[in-house]
Motif scaffolding. Structure first.
Motif, PDB file in Angstrom:
ATOM      1  N   ASP A  28       0.830  -1.209   0.000  1.00 46.95           N
ATOM      2  CA  ASP A  28       0.000   0.000   0.000  1.00 46.95           C
ATOM      3  C   ASP A  28       0.867   1.263   0.000  1.00 46.95           C
ATOM      4  OD1 ASP A  28      -2.325  -1.517   0.064  1.00 46.95           O
ATOM      5  OD2 ASP A  28      -2.391  -1.546   2.265  1.00 46.95           O
ATOM      6  N   ILE A  29       1.931   1.242   0.786  1.00 45.99           N
ATOM      7  CA  ILE A  29       2.792   2.427   0.889  1.00 45.99           C
ATOM      8  C   ILE A  29       3.534   2.665  -0.420  1.00 45.99           C
ATOM      9  CG2 ILE A  29       4.823   3.366   2.050  1.00 45.99           C
ATOM     10  CD1 ILE A  29       3.842   2.050   4.611  1.00 45.99           C
ATOM     11  N   LEU A  30       4.135   1.621  -0.977  1.00 48.97           N
ATOM     12  CA  LEU A  30       4.867   1.793  -2.231  1.00 48.97           C
ATOM     13  C   LEU A  30       3.919   2.136  -3.375  1.00 48.97           C
ATOM     14  CD1 LEU A  30       7.483  -1.094  -2.030  1.00 48.97           C
ATOM     15  CD2 LEU A  30       7.796   1.317  -1.477  1.00 48.97           C
ATOM     16  N   GLY A  31       2.777   1.445  -3.441  1.00 45.70           N
ATOM     17  CA  GLY A  31       1.807   1.757  -4.486  1.00 45.70           C
ATOM     18  C   GLY A  31       1.240   3.156  -4.343  1.00 45.70           C
ATOM     19  N   GLY A  32       0.983   3.575  -3.096  1.00 44.89           N
ATOM     20  CA  GLY A  32       0.496   4.936  -2.879  1.00 44.89           C
ATOM     21  C   GLY A  32       1.521   5.976  -3.261  1.00 44.89           C
ATOM     22  N   ALA A  33       2.815   5.693  -3.013  1.00 47.03           N
ATOM     23  CA  ALA A  33       3.860   6.640  -3.403  1.00 47.03           C
ATOM     24  C   ALA A  33       3.940   6.760  -4.926  1.00 47.03           C
ATOM     25  CB  ALA A  33       5.205   6.204  -2.825  1.00 47.03           C
ATOM     26  N   PHE A  34       3.841   5.626  -5.628  1.00 48.33           N
ATOM     27  CA  PHE A  34       3.826   5.666  -7.094  1.00 48.33           C
ATOM     28  C   PHE A  34       2.621   6.456  -7.603  1.00 48.33           C
ATOM     29  CE2 PHE A  34       6.830   2.039  -7.145  1.00 48.33           C
ATOM     30  CZ  PHE A  34       7.686   2.500  -8.131  1.00 48.33           C
ATOM     31  N   SER A  35       1.453   6.219  -7.021  1.00 48.45           N
ATOM     32  CA  SER A  35       0.246   6.930  -7.455  1.00 48.45           C
ATOM     33  C   SER A  35       0.360   8.426  -7.189  1.00 48.45           C
ATOM     34  CB  SER A  35      -0.985   6.355  -6.739  1.00 48.45           C
ATOM     35  OG  SER A  35      -1.180   4.994  -7.056  1.00 48.45           O
ATOM     36  N   ALA A  36       0.909   8.778  -6.021  1.00 50.20           N
ATOM     37  CA  ALA A  36       1.070  10.196  -5.700  1.00 50.20           C
ATOM     38  C   ALA A  36       2.032  10.862  -6.670  1.00 50.20           C
ATOM     39  CB  ALA A  36       1.571  10.351  -4.262  1.00 50.20           C
ATOM     40  N   PHE A  37       3.112  10.162  -7.029  1.00 47.60           N
ATOM     41  CA  PHE A  37       4.058  10.738  -7.998  1.00 47.60           C
ATOM     42  C   PHE A  37       3.394  10.893  -9.356  1.00 47.60           C
ATOM     43  CE2 PHE A  37       7.575  11.174 -10.848  1.00 47.60           C
ATOM     44  CZ  PHE A  37       8.588  11.761 -10.106  1.00 47.60           C
ATOM     45  N   ARG A  38       2.624   9.896  -9.788  1.00 51.27           N
ATOM     46  CA  ARG A  38       1.995   9.958 -11.109  1.00 51.27           C
ATOM     47  C   ARG A  38       0.939  11.060 -11.178  1.00 51.27           C
ATOM     48  NH1 ARG A  38       0.142   5.343 -10.962  1.00 51.27           N
ATOM     49  NH2 ARG A  38      -2.049   5.775 -10.555  1.00 51.27           N
ATOM     50  N   ARG A  39       0.158  11.225 -10.121  1.00 54.80           N
ATOM     51  CA  ARG A  39      -0.916  12.219 -10.139  1.00 54.80           C
ATOM     52  C   ARG A  39      -0.399  13.641  -9.950  1.00 54.80           C
ATOM     53  NH1 ARG A  39      -5.780   9.473  -6.497  1.00 54.80           N
ATOM     54  NH2 ARG A  39      -5.787   7.436  -7.550  1.00 54.80           N
ATOM     55  N   ASN A  40       0.723  13.783  -9.298  1.00 52.42           N
ATOM     56  CA  ASN A  40       1.221  15.124  -8.964  1.00 52.42           C
ATOM     57  C   ASN A  40       2.614  15.360  -9.530  1.00 52.42           C
ATOM     58  OD1 ASN A  40      -0.947  15.948  -6.767  1.00 52.42           O
ATOM     59  ND2 ASN A  40      -0.275  13.882  -6.235  1.00 52.42           N
ATOM     60  N   TRP A  41       2.925  14.732 -10.658  1.00 53.49           N
ATOM     61  CA  TRP A  41       4.284  14.811 -11.190  1.00 53.49           C
ATOM     62  C   TRP A  41       4.640  16.233 -11.625  1.00 53.49           C
ATOM     63  CZ3 TRP A  41       5.396  16.408 -16.120  1.00 53.49           C
ATOM     64  CH2 TRP A  41       4.342  16.469 -17.029  1.00 53.49           C
ATOM     65  N   LYS A  42       3.646  17.006 -12.049  1.00 52.76           N
ATOM     66  CA  LYS A  42       3.959  18.366 -12.490  1.00 52.76           C
ATOM     67  C   LYS A  42       4.509  19.203 -11.337  1.00 52.76           C
ATOM     68  CE  LYS A  42       0.554  18.516 -16.242  1.00 52.76           C
ATOM     69  NZ  LYS A  42      -0.644  19.212 -16.784  1.00 52.76           N
ATOM     70  N   ALA A  43       3.834  19.156 -10.194  1.00 52.09           N
ATOM     71  CA  ALA A  43       4.315  19.924  -9.040  1.00 52.09           C
ATOM     72  C   ALA A  43       5.644  19.376  -8.539  1.00 52.09           C
ATOM     73  CB  ALA A  43       3.272  19.897  -7.923  1.00 52.09           C
ATOM     74  N   ALA A 127      -2.658  14.225  -1.528  1.00 51.40           N
ATOM     75  CA  ALA A 127      -2.905  12.987  -2.274  1.00 51.40           C
ATOM     76  C   ALA A 127      -3.783  12.012  -1.495  1.00 51.40           C
ATOM     77  CB  ALA A 127      -1.580  12.326  -2.636  1.00 51.40           C
ATOM     78  N   VAL A 128      -3.639  11.961  -0.170  1.00 49.06           N
ATOM     79  CA  VAL A 128      -4.445  11.015   0.602  1.00 49.06           C
ATOM     80  C   VAL A 128      -5.914  11.412   0.622  1.00 49.06           C
ATOM     81  CG1 VAL A 128      -2.525  10.303   2.065  1.00 49.06           C
ATOM     82  CG2 VAL A 128      -3.946  12.226   2.770  1.00 49.06           C
ATOM     83  N   LEU A 129      -6.208  12.671   0.347  1.00 50.85           N
ATOM     84  CA  LEU A 129      -7.591  13.149   0.291  1.00 50.85           C
ATOM     85  C   LEU A 129      -8.119  13.235  -1.130  1.00 50.85           C
ATOM     86  CD1 LEU A 129      -7.398  16.008   2.969  1.00 50.85           C
ATOM     87  CD2 LEU A 129      -8.146  13.638   3.268  1.00 50.85           C
ATOM     88  N   GLY A 130      -7.343  12.787  -2.099  1.00 46.16           N
ATOM     89  CA  GLY A 130      -7.790  12.798  -3.479  1.00 46.16           C
ATOM     90  C   GLY A 130      -7.668  14.135  -4.169  1.00 46.16           C
ATOM     91  N   ARG A 131      -6.876  15.041  -3.613  1.00 46.10           N
ATOM     92  CA  ARG A 131      -6.701  16.354  -4.218  1.00 46.10           C
ATOM     93  C   ARG A 131      -5.403  16.400  -5.005  1.00 46.10           C
ATOM     94  NH1 ARG A 131      -7.911  19.412   1.506  1.00 46.10           N
ATOM     95  NH2 ARG A 131     -10.066  18.666   1.770  1.00 46.10           N
ATOM     96  N   THR A 132      -5.372  17.232  -6.012  1.00 40.26           N
ATOM     97  CA  THR A 132      -4.191  17.384  -6.853  1.00 40.26           C
ATOM     98  C   THR A 132      -3.360  18.563  -6.372  1.00 40.26           C
ATOM     99  OG1 THR A 132      -5.368  16.473  -8.755  1.00 40.26           O
ATOM    100  CG2 THR A 132      -3.352  17.704  -9.203  1.00 40.26           C
ATOM    101  N   ALA A 133      -2.079  18.339  -6.174  1.00 38.62           N
ATOM    102  CA  ALA A 133      -1.183  19.400  -5.720  1.00 38.62           C
ATOM    103  C   ALA A 133      -0.757  20.258  -6.903  1.00 38.62           C
ATOM    104  CB  ALA A 133       0.043  18.795  -5.045  1.00 38.62           C
ATOM    105  N   THR A 134      -0.787  21.559  -6.719  1.00 37.90           N
ATOM    106  CA  THR A 134      -0.342  22.484  -7.753  1.00 37.90           C
ATOM    107  C   THR A 134       1.042  23.021  -7.406  1.00 37.90           C
ATOM    108  OG1 THR A 134      -1.370  24.391  -6.659  1.00 37.90           O
ATOM    109  CG2 THR A 134      -2.722  23.134  -8.234  1.00 37.90           C
ATOM    110  N   PHE A 135       1.732  23.491  -8.433  1.00 38.16           N
ATOM    111  CA  PHE A 135       3.087  23.999  -8.224  1.00 38.16           C
ATOM    112  C   PHE A 135       3.093  25.173  -7.248  1.00 38.16           C
ATOM    113  CE2 PHE A 135       6.480  26.977  -9.179  1.00 38.16           C
ATOM    114  CZ  PHE A 135       7.602  26.164  -9.199  1.00 38.16           C
ATOM    115  N   GLY A 136       2.198  26.142  -7.449  1.00 39.42           N
ATOM    116  CA  GLY A 136       2.197  27.328  -6.599  1.00 39.42           C
ATOM    117  C   GLY A 136       1.891  26.997  -5.156  1.00 39.42           C
ATOM    118  N   ALA A 137       0.869  26.162  -4.927  1.00 37.33           N
ATOM    119  CA  ALA A 137       0.507  25.821  -3.554  1.00 37.33           C
ATOM    120  C   ALA A 137       1.616  25.042  -2.867  1.00 37.33           C
ATOM    121  CB  ALA A 137      -0.797  25.019  -3.548  1.00 37.33           C
TER     122      ALA A 137
END
Length: 389
Positions: A28-43, A127-137
């Motif tokens: 879960d931890i490794l998969g969640g880290a991969f998902s967080a990187f994929r969803r928020n790779w721009k920031a 990421a744990v709340l399903g929100r996308t991180a932006t560069f500015g924030a």
């Protein structure tokens, strides 16, 4: 000692973001880290590139100033005739001129490491709340917590490295003296034994303090309080934290190597004709130059692309380890479920004021403002959510 299934587990284990809000397994931890990187790779990629770019510019500027100041001494040191020796004052002038550049390099590396250490937990908060991180924030969030995170990085390094530094400070001078016979012959043996004895203790300390950057970001604590809080969270779970964090680093290195391999192969394919024609005096020099340029470009791009993942992935793993420990020990899942629900409080990325009441299921976080990973329940004046009692 908390068990794998310990803590309060919601019946349906909702998954609003990259993880299910329950005690996490290694997968879960490794998969969640991969998902967080994929969803928020721009920031992630944007901030890492910005930090590295600023550091390279500052160090390059310092080196340029040093070269401009002592450019006339290069010929006096390096352009010498047979049997000539450079004057001591010229050599010392060159060394002193580049000392500020070296100090600035160390400072930029440390500040950059602290910024990236703050970036991982800040992204995990969203990421744990399903929100996308932006560069500015994310930039504002990391910058606001940079002093505390920088303090944890420096102080944790000093604390964990103190035993090794002591061994080197005592044994290295003895080893140097023993080279000419003026010191004890067993100094090298003592140095090796001292390193083998102190290294496990340093690793133990570093693991106990490894969650301090996540604590400083997610709970808004200062440097010393974050280090104490990290030691408290890792207590009774040292082996698990050490194993998962090491596994995350190994995965980052393996994926980074896999990213770099195609670029290296293309570069070698371009460089191969140069190697084959190395002994041919009639070869075209333009082909050799072009092949060398392509090779260097491929190596630089591959190294940069792999480094982005290698730098960005381990802090995400540590951020999820922090969330997992709080779910197991402090029932953080209930607060996260309330924050992720449609009627839950929509908290900003920055720290909250400690005025709001805590959820009754979990203990309050000691000291400091709370963040979305520590989300509070709505004030009494707000309308309760339909699923709340």
């Amino acid at each position: 000692m908390p068990q794998w299934g310990g803590g309060w587990v919601p019946p349906s284990a909702p998954k609003p973001g990259v993880i299910s809000l329950q005690p996490l397994s290694v997968g879960d931890i490794l998969g969640g880290a991969f998902s967080a990187f994929r969803r928020n790779w721009k920031a992630l990629v944007g901030i890492i590139l910005a930090v590295q770019g600023i550091g390279i510019l500052l160090v390059g500027l310092a080196i340029g100033i040093a070269v401009a100041v002592v450019h006339d001494r290069f010929s006096a040191v390096f352009d010498l005739g047979p049997g000539e020796t450079a004057a001591d004052e010229d050599v010392m002038a060159l060394l002193l001129a580049f000392v500020p550049a070296g100090v600035l390099l160390m400072v930029t590396l440390t500040v950059g490491a602290a910024m990236i250490s703050a970036l991982g937990p800040a992204v995990i908060q969203e990421a744990v709340l399903g929100r996308t991180a932006t560069f500015g924030a994310m930039w504002r969030r990391c910058w606001s917590r940079l002093p505390a995170v920088l303090g944890t990085v420096v102080l944790a390094g000093l604390i964990a490295g103190a035993p090794m530094l002591l061994v080197y400070a005592v044994c290295v001078p003895l080893v140097i003296m023993s080279a000419d016979g003026s010191g004890p012959p067993a100094a090298l043996f003592v140095l090796v034994v001292g390193v083998l004895v102190c290294l496990p203790f340093s690793i133990w300390l570093m693991t106990r303090l490894s969650l301090a950057p996540a604590v400083a970001v997610c709970e808004g604590l200062g440097t010393v309080a974050a280090l104490r809080r990290s030691a408290q969270l890792v207590k009774d779970g040292w082996w698990r934290v050490f194993g998962i964090s090491m596994l995350g680093s190994l995965v980052a290195m393996a994926v980074g190597y896999a990213i770099q391999m195609p670029f290296s192969m293309v570069g070698m394919a371009a460089f191969l004709p140069i190697m084959l024609e190395a002994g041919d005096s009639g070869g075209d020099p333009s082909v050799a130059i072009a092949g060398l340029v392509v090779y260097l470009i491929c190596i630089v791009i591959g190294t940069l692309a792999s480094g982005l993942f290698q730098f960005g992935f381990p802090p995400l793993v540590l951020g999820l380890l922090y969330v997992d420990l709080r779910i197991r020990k402090e029932n953080l899942a209930e607060s996260l479920i309330a924050a992720a629900s449609p009627a839950g409080p929509q908290t900003p990325a920055g720290p909250q004021t400690p005025a709001g009441p805590q959820t009754p299921a979990g203990p309050q976080t000691p000291g400091g403002p709370q963040t979305p990973a520590d989300t509070q329940t709505p004030p009494p004046a707000a309308a309760p959510a339909p699923d709340q009692p």
